[in-house]
Design an enzyme around this catalytic site. Structure first.
Site, PDB file in Angstrom:
ATOM      1  N   CYS A 118       0.829  -1.363  -0.104  1.00  0.00           N
ATOM      2  CA  CYS A 118      -0.056   0.020   0.042  1.00  0.00           C
ATOM      3  C   CYS A 118       0.691   1.401   0.025  1.00  0.00           C
ATOM      4  O   CYS A 118       0.581   2.310  -0.732  1.00  0.00           O
ATOM      5  CB  CYS A 118      -0.912  -0.054   1.200  1.00  0.00           C
ATOM      6  SG  CYS A 118      -0.144  -0.504   2.821  1.00  0.00           S
TER       7      CYS A 118
ATOM      8  N   HIS B 185      -2.888   6.632   4.590  1.00  0.00           N
ATOM      9  CA  HIS B 185      -1.645   6.630   4.619  1.00  0.00           C
ATOM     10  C   HIS B 185      -1.196   8.062   4.282  1.00  0.00           C
ATOM     11  O   HIS B 185      -1.546   8.529   3.262  1.00  0.00           O
ATOM     12  CB  HIS B 185      -0.684   5.625   3.683  1.00  0.00           C
ATOM     13  CG  HIS B 185      -0.964   4.038   4.408  1.00  0.00           C
ATOM     14  ND1 HIS B 185      -1.594   3.882   5.687  1.00  0.00           N
ATOM     15  CD2 HIS B 185      -0.417   2.983   3.931  1.00  0.00           C
ATOM     16  CE1 HIS B 185      -1.535   2.520   5.848  1.00  0.00           C
ATOM     17  NE2 HIS B 185      -0.862   1.956   4.736  1.00  0.00           N
TER      18      HIS B 185
END
EC number: 1.2.1.11
Lengths: 349, 349
Positions: B132, B252
């Protein structure tokens, strides 16, 4: 409060988050105090504070408040320092100022005792205490600079909300409760109380601390860049910073990349240096998951360093993770430590 | 679920945080599905899931489960992928694998469509979906690499707990409630469920994601380093990473320093490039406090980029702040996007 022979100390901004820590730190460190004067804005004046069992009434800070004061610790905002620090000096006090008012003045030392204590000798009445995020970084870097030289720093910060004051901590806690209860929140303080827009900090990360300058950097980032060069006496040091606010109450963390001048240095040599460095606690044992974290640094004076490792591509490059209590080494403890050193060097009249 | 002409799709790990997002993303993107098979471990098998009004029973994933499956999206852990992805391929399926099982295999493409879609042609049945934190970074860097070249990356991450699964999100929320109530907490999952020690994540920052390697870097950091080089076809690119877990549920963030090959590039030129880059939304207006934040990216497929500025010392150096929903572009959406591209390129049989 002990009545031993000591100094008349004033704390300006005594009701703030840092001011409160200053009082606690003076007591904890047994700083020799003969009289403690607590000063604040007119709004907070009149409040009574319990200092080690003795009740002290907070007075409004005025020029006359500094009559007889020998050491004045300022932490009431830059405007108050600009107005009153010279008045305190005029009356014979030596000022340790925790705001950004005088930090970059060429005739005022900017001091972290572990790094540039000698600069205290060149004070003209006022010593500036650096920005919290700068202090912990230079404490960790100075032993490395001394042994291997220092060429470049790239730092990304993970900063606690207490750096924005006690009301910002309240906002974090209230907002967190509201979000957990499924309620909507209306941010009012963070990222910068005086700026136009306010954003949610709970369960978020805000890449803004202090206002933006025209060059796209924030004042907080420029403080780290400029103050680091001044404190370390390295005007040509390359420094860059990205400062980010986190949903953490107390404890700043920093991901620091740095390049030394010397070739062929190992991570093990850096660890060995920091193990015995003043003000530093090495917490670096990846196999046992030992590394610094903000939740573990609260209430401690030290700068905690871990995750030290060599860059994979750059022989002179290293990474480390630096954590400290932003209200203590980042503010109150560094100020009191400066006062301690001033006393020991015989610079307080 | 529409019964239009389409493909027989299987989702392996259908009850997990990413698996759930994969199902939602397939529907949201109107992926052409003739049949949807949902697979999981024996433990979760038998659960009934509502997919757009149709009830689908989750079955235990076995080699035979893949009979007739044309596209299989795996997100049930590396061990499941290693065992069952080859079985799916044997039965004629093309696998998009969201685990780290095959990412660094030389004969398996590691694909972010905005960066290296062409690599899909060289698949041998399995296409790996990158980590990710790698995906969002390379989406932001690829347009820059194409125009100005890319020499070096230093990234510090600010990662959400959902990257460690749905139970980690529960732990964050439960822990936060306990701390606000003044109760003690007993961490059980973060930073790494399978590691020895577990630490508080609420109001904290943990500089460990995945386990540590012998070189002092975590596997997460080495994934970012190695995967970036592979995806961008730049084996000599200098990449270093520090990966940190935050008390954020989803989204994130990354503080990215990068150096281009070309001299004299301005921040304005980088912004102009990213404004029109595929998969990127530019949010960069410091004067009006516009920059990306995790709280604003949740549920969106894009990679948000802001805080773009030139390094003060290094002419070829720049800083930027990159945010994306780690469950979508970081996982489910990138996998579905790969499946879409495979269909459009005629690679699905």
């Amino acid at each position: 409060m002990s009545q031993q022979k000591g100094f008349h100390v004033a704390v300006v901004g005594a009701t703030g988050a840092v001011g409160q820590q200053m009082i606690q730190t003076l007591l904890k460190e047994n700083f020799p105090i003969s009289k403690l004067t607590l000063l604040s804005s007119a709004r907070s004046a009149g409040k009574v504070v319990d200092v080690n069992g003795q009740e002290i009434t907070i007075q409004e800070a005025k020029p006359e408040s500094f009559e007889g004061v020998q050491i004045a610790l300022f932490s009431a905002g830059g405007d108050v320092s600009k107005e009153l620090a010279p008045e305190a000096v005029k009356r014979g006090a030596i000022v340790v100022d925790n705001t950004s008012a005088f930090r970059m003045d060429v005739d005022k030392p900017l001091v972290v005792p572990e790094v540039n204590e000698a600069d205290l000798h060149e004070h003209n009445g006022i010593i500036a205490n650096p920005n919290c995020s700068t202090i912990q970084m230079v404490v960790a870097l100075e032993p490395i600079r001394q042994k291997f030289g220092l060429k470049k720093i790239i730092v990304s910060t993970y900063q606690a909300v207490s750096g924005a004051g006690a009301t910002a901590v309240e906002e974090l806690m209230d907002q967190t409760k509201s979000i957990l209860a499924g309620e909507t929140v209306e941010p009012k303080i963070l990222p910068v109380k005086a700026d136009k827009n306010h954003y949610q900090i709970a369960f978020n990360a805000i890449p803004q601390i202090d206002k933006f300058q025209e060059n796209g950097y924030t004042y907080e980032e420029m403080k780290m860049i400029n103050e680091t060069k001044k404190i370390m006496h390295l005007p040509d040091l390359q420094v860059s910073a990205t400062c980010v606010r986190l949903p953490v109450a107390v404890g700043h963390s920093e991901s620091v990349y740095f390049e030394v001048e010397t070739e062929g240095v190992s991570a093990q040599e850096i660890k060995a240096l920091l193990k015995d460095a003043p003000g530093v606690v090495l917490q670096d044992d990846p196999e046992n998951q030992v590394y610094p974290m903000p939740a573990n640094c609260v209430g401690k004076n030290d700068v905690f360093v871990g995750r030290i490792r060599k860059d994979i591509d750059e022989d002179r490059g290293f990474h480390m993770w630096v954590v400290s209590d932003n209200l203590l080494k980042g503010a109150a403890w560094n100020s009191v430590q400066i006062a301690e050193r001033l006393v020991e060097l015989g610079l307080v009249k």
